[in-house]
Motif scaffolding. Sequence first.
Motif, mmCIF file in Angstrom:
data_model
loop_
_atom_site.group_PDB
_atom_site.id
_atom_site.type_symbol
_atom_site.label_atom_id
_atom_site.label_comp_id
_atom_site.label_asym_id
_atom_site.label_seq_id
_atom_site.Cartn_x
_atom_site.Cartn_y
_atom_site.Cartn_z
ATOM 1 N N VAL A 133 -3.370 -112.571 44.248
ATOM 2 C CA VAL A 133 -4.702 -112.844 44.792
ATOM 3 C C VAL A 133 -5.649 -111.756 44.323
ATOM 4 N N SER B 87 -6.894 -116.950 42.836
ATOM 5 C CA SER B 87 -5.447 -116.848 42.709
ATOM 6 C C SER B 87 -4.946 -117.689 41.544
ATOM 7 N N LYS C 217 2.178 -115.512 44.951
ATOM 8 C CA LYS C 217 0.858 -115.587 44.334
ATOM 9 C C LYS C 217 0.261 -114.207 44.117
#
Length: 529
Positions: free
Chosen positions: A507, A220, A505
């Motif tokens: 990922v 990430s 985020k």
Amino acid sequence: MKKTDIIIIGSGIAALQLARQLQDQFYVMIITKEEIESGNSYLAQGGIAAPLGFKDTVQAHSEDTLEAGRYHGDANRVTELILDGKRIVESLVNEGAPFDRERDGGLSLGMEGAHSEHRIVHCGGDQTGKYVIKHLLETLSEKKVEFITGEMAYELVKDDSGYCCGVKTKDKSDAIRYYYAPHVVLATGGIGGLYPATSNHPAVTGDGMALAFLAGAKLSDMEFIQFHPTLLWMNGKTCGLISEAVRGEGAHLLNDRGERIMDGVDPFLELAPRHIVAECIFKERQKGRNVYLDISRIEDFQTKFPSITSLCIKHGVPIEDGMIPVAPGCHFIMGGILTDSVGRTNIPGLYAIGEVACSGIHGANRLASNSLLEGLVYGERLGAFLNQNGVNQALHFSPAFGQIKGGEPLHVPFQSEELKERMIHHVGIIREEEGMITHLKWLRQQPLTFQEHIDFNSREEIHIYFLWIVSLLVTESAIVRTESRGGHIRADFPQEDNDKWLKRKLVLQNNEGRLKVEYDEQNETKIYA
């Protein structure tokens, strides 16, 4: 084939801190691609940040960390880091670690960019990493901690249940070796070698992230890359790091017209967060102007900064003139292998600590001197976790280990220098969609695939293959995040977009040979061929 209790790949501050926590209970093997000193921790000029001053507090240090990271970090984990870090640094002081002192015997606490207080402890002026690494090495037991040097880890091995239970390496003659343990820890550092100009050791090229990605681990924040503002610039290339502590001692940034370039850019001037200073220097250089650190105001410069003085002398920069030519270079990646608060990944038996990990601490931009602190804290935490839970020697040992077949042979059709130049040109300090898409198309046109079982003829081909993987992950993430935040600066999206991107985020994961991109806390998923 060798067996042990715990394998650590990498030999920096996080690895050594972990090893000394484990050695009373377990046998530990540390595998490193070059020599023990061949890493960023050993080269670190800057110090370790901890709220040790009379007026300083954990809350103030935490707030500075979150602010520098543009509030992309995890507030609870940041506070826990500072709390644990303060205790650990105090413990190192009590052990006799050679931190610099004032004349009255108190710790010398330095100031660096984006800090609100003097809280940076140093060793040997600007040789903190070297001294701390030596201190940690002296605490290790030769009977319980074994070093394997000069071997490149190139494949993580899992058993039939998906448990990580070992690693394959190539030595410098390209012979394959096998190592087996119930727990494997990645502490391989960052990705500086992905760019032509970097403060990192040449051996730091993102190996751990590529290894983990190929094995199915989640990564990430790969778009957030910190470019250190001040690397020594001579004869068209960078020649080494000029620590931020130099600016903390009062050095000014001037262009070749004698203008102070940080005037009107940020109220902290030269001690603004690193991404702001690096962007300012980069723009000056784009205009064709040279940039210098004016050190003429610093008393006893050569005593305070002996390694920087030696670096300048080595490259023919006259210290007495008071002007050091500088340019930005890749320094630190805030992203990496996604971990929990002790370093566990989504793959059982596999852990990551230090710069290779994305622990939620640094957000979009690391606060100066928090990196060595992170290594010390997470090395201790993972050690405590493993000590408490134990190592079951009977678990997950694959009877077929050492008889694993390689994958289909791959050939790398380009040189690392070509990839590095493309990265700085298209996915460097300042980015925009057109350039990044151009680079992404070039990456995807290469006849390479995400192949968990690797069959390359040489370490050099594996090295370039790993760079290709990391370059793709960084570029994909940088395209998707349509804002500027911290170390991710986009010319086409120059502002932060809190409505869409705050604490959100990206990922990344290898999904059966295809890149899977998930949007954290959203229901959106993309899988690319």
